[in-house]
Every structure is written in structure tokens, then in C-alpha cells.
Scaffold this active site. Sequence first.
Site, PDB file in Angstrom:
ATOM      1  N   HIS A  58       0.842  -1.210   0.000  1.00 28.66           N
ATOM      2  CA  HIS A  58       0.000   0.000   0.000  1.00 28.66           C
ATOM      3  C   HIS A  58       0.877   1.261   0.000  1.00 28.66           C
ATOM      4  O   HIS A  58       0.605   2.212  -0.718  1.00 28.66           O
ATOM      5  CB  HIS A  58      -0.887   0.044   1.249  1.00 28.66           C
ATOM      6  CG  HIS A  58      -1.906  -1.045   1.350  1.00 28.66           C
ATOM      7  ND1 HIS A  58      -1.995  -1.881   2.444  1.00 28.66           N
ATOM      8  CD2 HIS A  58      -2.892  -1.439   0.507  1.00 28.66           C
ATOM      9  CE1 HIS A  58      -3.001  -2.723   2.272  1.00 28.66           C
ATOM     10  NE2 HIS A  58      -3.554  -2.486   1.107  1.00 28.66           N
TER      11      HIS A  58
ATOM     12  N   LYS B 174     -16.864  -6.305   6.582  1.00 25.69           N
ATOM     13  CA  LYS B 174     -15.626  -7.085   6.423  1.00 25.69           C
ATOM     14  C   LYS B 174     -15.052  -7.591   7.736  1.00 25.69           C
ATOM     15  O   LYS B 174     -14.068  -8.317   7.727  1.00 25.69           O
ATOM     16  CB  LYS B 174     -14.583  -6.249   5.674  1.00 25.69           C
ATOM     17  CG  LYS B 174     -14.870  -6.174   4.180  1.00 25.69           C
ATOM     18  CD  LYS B 174     -13.588  -6.018   3.392  1.00 25.69           C
ATOM     19  CE  LYS B 174     -13.827  -6.232   1.903  1.00 25.69           C
ATOM     20  NZ  LYS B 174     -12.623  -6.015   1.108  1.00 25.69           N
TER      21      LYS B 174
ATOM     22  N   ARG C  48      -2.462  -6.501  -8.318  1.00 24.01           N
ATOM     23  CA  ARG C  48      -1.321  -7.389  -8.085  1.00 24.01           C
ATOM     24  C   ARG C  48      -1.314  -8.567  -9.047  1.00 24.01           C
ATOM     25  O   ARG C  48      -0.289  -9.096  -9.395  1.00 24.01           O
ATOM     26  CB  ARG C  48      -1.328  -7.906  -6.646  1.00 24.01           C
ATOM     27  CG  ARG C  48      -1.098  -6.827  -5.622  1.00 24.01           C
ATOM     28  CD  ARG C  48      -1.598  -7.239  -4.282  1.00 24.01           C
ATOM     29  NE  ARG C  48      -3.002  -7.608  -4.376  1.00 24.01           N
ATOM     30  CZ  ARG C  48      -3.755  -7.969  -3.356  1.00 24.01           C
ATOM     31  NH1 ARG C  48      -3.245  -8.030  -2.160  1.00 24.01           N
ATOM     32  NH2 ARG C  48      -5.034  -8.277  -3.522  1.00 24.01           N
TER      33      ARG C  48
ATOM     34  N   SER D   5      -2.881  -7.753   2.780  1.00 25.71           N
ATOM     35  CA  SER D   5      -3.129  -7.653   4.222  1.00 25.71           C
ATOM     36  C   SER D   5      -3.542  -9.008   4.780  1.00 25.71           C
ATOM     37  O   SER D   5      -3.134  -9.384   5.885  1.00 25.71           O
ATOM     38  CB  SER D   5      -4.239  -6.631   4.498  1.00 25.71           C
ATOM     39  OG  SER D   5      -3.854  -5.365   4.066  1.00 25.71           O
TER      40      SER D   5
HETATM   41  O1  PNS Z   1      -9.013  -2.828   0.504  1.00 20.49           O
HETATM   42  P1  PNS Z   1     -10.322  -3.301  -0.053  1.00 20.49           P
HETATM   43  O2  PNS Z   1     -11.079  -4.081   1.006  1.00 20.49           O
HETATM   44  O3  PNS Z   1     -10.169  -4.055  -1.346  1.00 20.49           O
HETATM   45  O4  PNS Z   1     -11.181  -1.981  -0.374  1.00 20.49           O
HETATM   46  C1  PNS Z   1     -12.480  -2.079  -0.890  1.00 20.49           C
HETATM   47  C2  PNS Z   1     -13.155  -0.696  -0.860  1.00 20.49           C
HETATM   48  C3  PNS Z   1     -13.177  -0.154   0.544  1.00 20.49           C
HETATM   49  C4  PNS Z   1     -12.415   0.263  -1.761  1.00 20.49           C
HETATM   50  C5  PNS Z   1     -14.612  -0.874  -1.389  1.00 20.49           C
HETATM   51  O5  PNS Z   1     -15.253  -1.897  -0.687  1.00 20.49           O
HETATM   52  C6  PNS Z   1     -15.433   0.402  -1.272  1.00 20.49           C
HETATM   53  O6  PNS Z   1     -15.269   1.312  -2.044  1.00 20.49           O
HETATM   54  N1  PNS Z   1     -16.311   0.449  -0.253  1.00 20.49           N
HETATM   55  C7  PNS Z   1     -17.151   1.606   0.018  1.00 20.49           C
HETATM   56  C8  PNS Z   1     -18.601   1.323  -0.347  1.00 20.49           C
HETATM   57  C9  PNS Z   1     -18.826   1.472  -1.830  1.00 20.49           C
HETATM   58  O7  PNS Z   1     -18.693   2.543  -2.396  1.00 20.49           O
HETATM   59  N2  PNS Z   1     -19.183   0.355  -2.481  1.00 20.49           N
HETATM   60  C10 PNS Z   1     -19.426   0.309  -3.913  1.00 20.49           C
HETATM   61  C11 PNS Z   1     -18.145   0.178  -4.678  1.00 20.49           C
HETATM   62  S1  PNS Z   1     -18.498   0.134  -6.375  1.00 20.49           S
END
Ligand code: PNS
Length: 160
Positions: free
Chosen positions: A18, A42, A91, A129
Amino acid sequence: MTRIAIYPGSFDPVTRGHEDIIRRSRHFADRVIVAVAVNPGKDPLFTLSERTEFLRVAVGDEAGVEIRAFDGLLAKFAEKVDATLVVRGLRAVSDFEYEFQMALMNRTLYEALETVFLVPDVGLTFLSSSLVKEVARFGGDVGMFVHPTVRAALAEKFAR
Ligand code: PNS
């Protein structure tokens, strides 16, 4: 014009991968807002304030980098902070399908929002992670993969 990018994620916890993506984002964005998702679905290992604090320690001193927490839709948060770019790290090909859907959904919700995908340093491509937590859970040394503060927090968490 100030180009503002948003780098969203769970950061549970932040890894060297990150950190690498955050630094690379600064090559094309004036400001990078690292957006830590509350993501109750999550069931994160670390609390929102722990995850945010680890990011502050790891990259908080970098010029042009801000750490913010957000709840709800990423597209709404991006609009609120005037970001027009979402940065996501890729990745492996397996990341792509979900990322592609998310990019299209986010742009549908907020049409000014483009997503750019960055690849981390080749030595960090295997890092996630989840893997870091698994290694730490079973007593492996994660010192190469995370900031020393995160390493200590993982050791404390799994010592109990
Ligand atoms: O590190 P991650 O868990 O892959 O991140 C995922 C994240 C937080 C970027 C995604 O779940 C997100 O944007 N969540 C906020 C809610 C949202 O907007 N959901 C619709 C995405 S199209």
C-alpha cells in the site's frame, strides 16, 4: 488545477505494498487522500482508528498525502473531497474482474471519477493484508512486509 486522487481501501492493516502505491500516486496527483473504509461487513482485525493511525505512522509525513476515514459510498466521498481519480493497486489478473466492476460502478455514480490501476514494485506483488495477518497469526515474521508499528500491533494482537 489541483489534481486530487483518492486511494481507498480497508487497510487492515496497511502493508509496504500500500505504501508503495501511495508514493507512486504522488507522481501524477497533487494530493492523495488515503481513504480508510469503515466497512463493517468485512469484520476487520483492527479498528478504524487503529487502521487510520497505522497509515499516519507509515505515510502521514509524506508531502501531499492525507489520511481520512469514510463511511458509505466511495463515489459520494470522492465527490465531497473533489477527487476525480481513484487509485487501486493491481497485483494479479485475479484482482481485475472485481476492480473493473468497481471502477465502472463508481463512474456511473459520479461521472467525473476515473479509476487508475497501479502495479506495485515487483518485489511486493504477492503481498496482501490477509496474507500478512495469516503469517502473523501463526507466529511468522512480517517485518519485511509492514511498518514496525504494524508489526508490533500484530504481534500483540496474536500473543493473546
Ligand atoms: O481494501 P479493499 O477491502 O479491497 O477496499 C475495498 C473498498 C473499501 C475500496 C470498497 O469496498 C469500497 O469502495 N467500499 C465503500 C462502499 C462502496 O462505495 N461500495 C461500492 C463500490 S463500487
